[in-house]
Design a protein around this motif. Structure first.
Motif, mmCIF file in Angstrom:
data_model
loop_
_atom_site.group_PDB
_atom_site.id
_atom_site.type_symbol
_atom_site.label_atom_id
_atom_site.label_comp_id
_atom_site.label_asym_id
_atom_site.label_seq_id
_atom_site.Cartn_x
_atom_site.Cartn_y
_atom_site.Cartn_z
ATOM 1 N N SER A 16 -2.392 5.905 -2.726
ATOM 2 C CA SER A 16 -3.135 5.178 -1.689
ATOM 3 C C SER A 16 -2.713 3.728 -1.533
ATOM 4 N N ARG A 17 -2.109 3.154 -2.553
ATOM 5 C CA ARG A 17 -1.763 1.731 -2.490
ATOM 6 C C ARG A 17 -0.638 1.426 -3.470
ATOM 7 N N ALA A 21 1.859 4.106 -2.666
ATOM 8 C CA ALA A 21 1.913 4.088 -1.207
ATOM 9 C C ALA A 21 3.333 3.827 -0.725
ATOM 10 N N TYR A 38 -6.134 9.953 -4.377
ATOM 11 C CA TYR A 38 -6.746 8.649 -4.611
ATOM 12 C C TYR A 38 -8.011 8.881 -5.419
ATOM 13 N N LYS A 44 -7.938 2.658 1.752
ATOM 14 C CA LYS A 44 -6.505 2.464 1.536
ATOM 15 C C LYS A 44 -5.749 3.775 1.712
ATOM 16 N N THR A 48 -2.750 4.644 4.433
ATOM 17 C CA THR A 48 -1.453 5.221 4.079
ATOM 18 C C THR A 48 -1.183 6.480 4.887
#
Length: 247
Positions: A16-17, A21, A38, A44, A48
């Motif tokens: 997610s990050r 990501a 996630y 987030k 994505t």
């Protein structure tokens, strides 16, 4: 010209990050459809997914905590069901913890080992059952798996070192099926977990041959190579990408 991951499906834990990501977006740029997991950052994860879809690829975000083995297994199976195949697994989700041996509680040691090692085993076992020849398992380790330059990272370094053994064993077990398994060892990379302007950043730069933090896209580029046909004869190997900190 066909993209090098055209018609492939990739599953990235913790996508997610940050580094996850970046990996998800790079694999999508190279043509893959993407599933990410996630734990709590739903917004987030949605960002994505939308960024991947803008690239013309399909994407899904699945809530699954690496501490929950059943959730990890279910997420891999869900991705396979949605996309009809699974070609690439990236074991990326992780945590960073700092405690010396006299401070480290057993529960915290078990937590880190579960998130890094047990979840990677579960995801790899589940994904491999869906993979055909040409499948790729790529695990995100750490340059701290090979050299421990300061105290206080016992659980982290131990868990990342264990992933080296897991990767080599997977390579042996899955090699006859032409499924590869490799591990990437990032060093200091500018993410939320370890920002380039953080309190300990100067000390990290002092260890490096190239005294600057890497970017998440640097790691993503190496992962994309290992996910591609170009890496078909590479398995059981580790790749340190740390600006020469371990040189």
């Amino acid at each position: 010209m066909m993209s090098r991951l055209e018609n492939k499906v990739a599953f990235i834990t913790g996508g997610s990050r940050g580094m996850g990501a970046a990996i998800a977006l790079k694999l999508a740029e190279d043509g893959a459809d993407i599933a990410i997991t996630y734990t709590s950052a739903a917004s987030k994860a949605d960002e994505t997914v939308k960024a991947i879809e803008k690239l013309g690829r399909r994407a899904v975000a699945i809530k699954a905590d690496n501490l929950d083995a059943a959730a990890v297994e279910s997420a891999v199976n869900e991705a396979h069901t949605k996309f009809g195949r699974l070609d690439i697994l990236v074991n990326n989700a992780g945590v960073y913890t700092m405690d010396t041996v006299d401070q480290l509680e057993l529960a915290e040691f078990d937590r880190v080992m579960s998130i890094h090692v047990r979840a990677s085993f579960v995801a790899s076992k589940t994904a491999a059952a869906h993979m055909s020849a040409g499948g790729r398992i790529i695990t995100i380790g750490s340059n701290l798996a090979e050299i421990v330059p300061f105290s206080g990272i016992l659980a982290y370094a131990t868990s990342k070192a264990a992933l080296i053994g897991l990767t080599k064993a997977l390579a042996r077990d899955l090699g006859p099926r032409e499924i590869t398994a490799n591990i990437v060892h990032p060093g200091s990379t500018d993410t939320d977990m370890n920002p380039a302007n953080g309190d300990h950043a100067d000390g990290q730069r002092a260890r490096m041959a190239i005294p600057k933090f890497g970017e998440a896209r640097d790691i993503a580029g190496l992962v994309a190579f290992l996910a591609s046909e170009e890496s078909r004869f590479i398995t059981g190997s580790g790749f340190v990408i740390d600006g020469g900190a371990n040189a």
